[in-house]
Design a protein around this motif. Structure first.
Motif, PDB file in Angstrom:
ATOM      1  N   PHE B 103      11.823 -44.476  -9.365  1.00  0.00           N
ATOM      2  CA  PHE B 103      10.354 -44.179  -9.103  1.00  0.00           C
ATOM      3  C   PHE B 103      10.037 -43.484 -10.340  1.00  0.00           C
ATOM      4  N   ALA B 104      10.863 -42.930 -10.989  1.00  0.00           N
ATOM      5  CA  ALA B 104      10.624 -41.628 -11.556  1.00  0.00           C
ATOM      6  C   ALA B 104      10.636 -42.215 -13.261  1.00  0.00           C
ATOM      7  N   LEU B 105      10.853 -44.127 -13.213  1.00  0.00           N
ATOM      8  CA  LEU B 105      12.016 -43.808 -14.067  1.00  0.00           C
ATOM      9  C   LEU B 105      11.459 -45.947 -14.628  1.00  0.00           C
ATOM     10  N   ARG B 106      11.513 -45.939 -15.757  1.00  0.00           N
ATOM     11  CA  ARG B 106       9.779 -47.286 -16.367  1.00  0.00           C
ATOM     12  C   ARG B 106      11.429 -48.405 -16.587  1.00  0.00           C
ATOM     13  N   SER B 107      12.414 -48.202 -15.294  1.00  0.00           N
ATOM     14  CA  SER B 107      13.909 -49.604 -15.887  1.00  0.00           C
ATOM     15  C   SER B 107      12.860 -50.646 -15.274  1.00  0.00           C
ATOM     16  N   PRO B 108      13.696 -51.721 -15.554  1.00  0.00           N
ATOM     17  CA  PRO B 108      13.170 -52.939 -15.018  1.00  0.00           C
ATOM     18  C   PRO B 108      13.707 -53.227 -13.340  1.00  0.00           C
ATOM     19  N   VAL B 109      14.733 -52.083 -13.603  1.00  0.00           N
ATOM     20  CA  VAL B 109      15.338 -52.243 -11.693  1.00  0.00           C
ATOM     21  C   VAL B 109      14.477 -51.496 -10.925  1.00  0.00           C
ATOM     22  N   ARG B 110      14.813 -52.154 -10.027  1.00  0.00           N
ATOM     23  CA  ARG B 110      13.241 -51.332  -8.751  1.00  0.00           C
ATOM     24  C   ARG B 110      12.787 -52.545  -7.728  1.00  0.00           C
ATOM     25  N   PRO B 111      12.427 -51.921  -6.793  1.00  0.00           N
ATOM     26  CA  PRO B 111      12.749 -53.130  -5.484  1.00  0.00           C
ATOM     27  C   PRO B 111      11.594 -53.842  -5.736  1.00  0.00           C
ATOM     28  N   ASN B 112      10.388 -53.215  -6.324  1.00  0.00           N
ATOM     29  CA  ASN B 112       9.722 -54.686  -7.120  1.00  0.00           C
ATOM     30  C   ASN B 112       9.159 -54.127  -8.510  1.00  0.00           C
TER      31      ASN B 112
END
Lengths: 160, 160
Positions: B103-112
């Motif tokens: 949640f401290a990244l804007r990476s496309p790898v995330r829960p949603n």
């Protein structure tokens, strides 16, 4: 007092479409937002950075993903606006009655009812964020947290 | 050339969680984004308002919901970043290798995996938007379009 059914009735000019059930992708709620606003009528039209402090609760195991977030002053929250209908393409907002396309409004009534807000991060406290700038209902499900796209470099190096 | 499987391998410090299948809410794709970038390596790290023109195709019947959008200079797009894993709470980005919370990244790898961008609206042409400022893959599914939260009053009165 208006019920949700009253609110869901079509106003003059509004158009609903029949698009079947949504099924292209699935979301997982990662937390819950606690605000002072218990009904849709109570919610401010837009959050303000000097508005009341609200608490964003992040569920385990996703709270581990907050590491480093405390370095940011402004974060973006995505949440699920689950109280409205999802089939309107034209809407006539109560505020002015002017019939407008759903995508030209920030109304919670939309095919994919995801709200986005930029909020001021007051502090991170364990698995909770204290923030200002929200305008959503108490109990709103949380979908995502991102650092503000304008702040690529945090103000201070992430702690720990 | 790295495959998606190579990319999905855990880097040092990264932590995945077992959270089961997501099933709290469902999305419907309302369109498709056409960009010059065919692979994840081609995509810019961040969209720029002076970047190339991209085309946002809005599917029927949702194109009717564009009415009035042409009055806005900046619009927010939400889209589905469907190529990555969704179970990482800590990530070690290739760019710097510093292990950081998702949640401290804007990476496309995330829960949603929902991406958000503010883009310059060049024009609305039928059921298509021409925009600048994107950084996503060609073919990315579109989830929502909203007017910029900073522009409550359009620059010009909505036409028609």
């Amino acid at each position: 007092m208006p019920t949700d059914r009253d609110r869901d009735a079509l106003r003059p000019g509004e158009v609903a479409v029949d698009a079947g059930a949504p099924g292209d992708a699935r979301l997982r709620f990662i937390g819950r937002i606690h605000t002072p606003w218990a009904t849709r009528d109570d919610c401010p039209r837009q959050g303000r950075m000097d508005g009341p402090e609200c608490r964003v609760e992040v569920f385990a195991p996703w709270d581990a993903a907050l590491k480093g977030l405390e370095a940011y002053e402004t974060v973006e929250l995505l949440y699920w606006l689950d109280r409205g209908r999802r089939d309107l393409v034209l809407q006539s907002p109560k505020s002015d009655g002017v019939t407008t396309g759903t995508f030209a409004l920030r109304s919670p009534v939309r095919p994919n009812p995801i709200g986005t807000s930029l909020v001021r991060l007051v502090k991170v406290s364990g698995s909770n964020l204290i923030v200002r700038g929200l305008d959503c209902l108490d109990g709103t499900p949380l979908v995502d947290i991102k650092p503000d796209r304008c702040e690529f470099t945090p103000k201070a190096p992430p702690k720990g």
